[in-house]
Design an enzyme around this catalytic site. Sequence first.
Site, PDB file in Angstrom:
ATOM      1  N   LYS A 295      68.276  20.485  60.111  1.00  0.00           N
ATOM      2  CA  LYS A 295      69.387  20.954  59.277  1.00  0.00           C
ATOM      3  C   LYS A 295      69.847  22.360  59.703  1.00  0.00           C
ATOM      4  O   LYS A 295      69.905  23.299  58.895  1.00  0.00           O
ATOM      5  CB  LYS A 295      69.032  20.927  57.793  1.00  0.00           C
ATOM      6  CG  LYS A 295      68.775  19.525  57.242  1.00  0.00           C
ATOM      7  CD  LYS A 295      68.527  19.545  55.752  1.00  0.00           C
ATOM      8  CE  LYS A 295      68.431  18.127  55.182  1.00  0.00           C
ATOM      9  NZ  LYS A 295      67.206  17.423  55.621  1.00  0.00           N
ATOM     10  N   ASP A 298      73.334  27.920  61.062  1.00  0.00           N
ATOM     11  CA  ASP A 298      73.550  29.326  61.384  1.00  0.00           C
ATOM     12  C   ASP A 298      74.642  29.436  62.444  1.00  0.00           C
ATOM     13  O   ASP A 298      75.204  28.433  62.880  1.00  0.00           O
ATOM     14  CB  ASP A 298      72.245  29.964  61.873  1.00  0.00           C
ATOM     15  CG  ASP A 298      72.106  31.424  61.444  1.00  0.00           C
ATOM     16  OD1 ASP A 298      73.112  32.153  61.557  1.00  0.00           O
ATOM     17  OD2 ASP A 298      71.009  31.820  61.010  1.00  0.00           O
TER      18      ASP A 298
END
Length: 464
Positions: A295, A298
Amino acid sequence: MGDLADLVLQLYDIEAFKFGSFKLKTGLQSPIYIDLRVIISYPDILRSVAVHMNEILKRSNVSFDSICGVPYTALPIASIICADYKRPMLIRRKEAKNYGTKKLIEGKFQINDRCIIIEDIVTSGSSVIETADSLRAEGLQITDAIVFFDREQNGENNLQKRNIRLHRVLKISEVLGYLVQHGKISEEISENVKEFINQNQTQLPTLNIEIENKTISIPIRQRFQTIMKEKRSNLCLSADLTNLDEIIKLSKQVGSNICMLKIHSDILTDFSMDKIQQLKDISRKLNFLLLEDRKFADIGNTVKLQYTKGLFRIVEWADLVTVHALPGECIVQGLEQSAQSINEPRGCLLIAQMSSKGAFTDNEDYVKGVVECAKKYSDFVIGFISQSRLTTTDEFLHCTPGVHLNNTGDQLGQQYVTPRQAIDERGADILIVGRAILDSINRAKTAEEYQQQGYQAYEEIRKI
């Protein structure tokens, strides 16, 4: 006159090289047309081509386990090299059979074997890349290709971008030199060809592979579809366990029933690259993909480091990763760039919707943005983690978590649907099942039950 010059003149005499004005499949008018297919009617010339290519093969000092000729012209060349010099051969079909084993790659090989590609002519390198991608999708390592004739139209650079080194017998400039030297063409014709070559450099192509009448843009998606069909499974096991030894044991128990295994490497208390390599080897042997449910969420440069560095070095072993689109396109760009350093196909699933109650992803504008991002980067994004069908085409795979034969829920907001509900009502292709199998007394039997029910519903509802 050397042997190579003799061969060039022989090829000219059988009209393998033609000069004039020829329309290429790109629509361009070319002053030269090269057709090496004609050599199959001249056994001595065909063998001479094979001998020269084998000499390049020996001088390259590349270690390999097998040879694969690009269909179709390179097949007889590769056959002679393999027969005369006792080298193992593989054949890549242009299309998989719809009967029997339905294989795309014919021949005997093991996962991680090194295969070298043989091609007759390289222009953009697209045929070599397509063949390499198909071989890599089967777990083979492809690092080198040998070509008889390089048109010098940027094919070498294109191949380098796909981590393939090009070795060649002849360049177009060398051929022109031989032909001018021996009076076959004029200096003017030679200069016209060189000018055309310089002005028409090719770029790295986007490949489209046709599987079951569905346009599939990258080999990881092709491999996924092939696994599903061959194993009759659309089951992804969510192995949310904290012990890698236990996951390795579990993968041996249920590997024959699943098309994908999902793990969280950052919750493992015993992670090591040696152990993850064991899991990867099992995935290749039992034919399922590894999904690291990282997941990512950033900025591009940070996810590149998270993907390639640190303790986990995810890009080295995970076929697929999960990605949040919250940071924007930069996150997909960063991952895709990093994946190009690996000689195996890689891809990602964008998280569009989650199965937890009250998830903030339940926003129509956000979901639309995720779909648009997937379309823009469809060479790397192969599908979605979703709770509904997001596209009207089969271009992207839809993977739905929260699947349980008992469609109740848990105390932490997890909401369940049955396999048939997930496919029929929510448009799922892949069923992600976790605790229903992990909490079972007989995990293998339960996995088989989900495989059978899930794929039966998939066939009936999708009418495949």
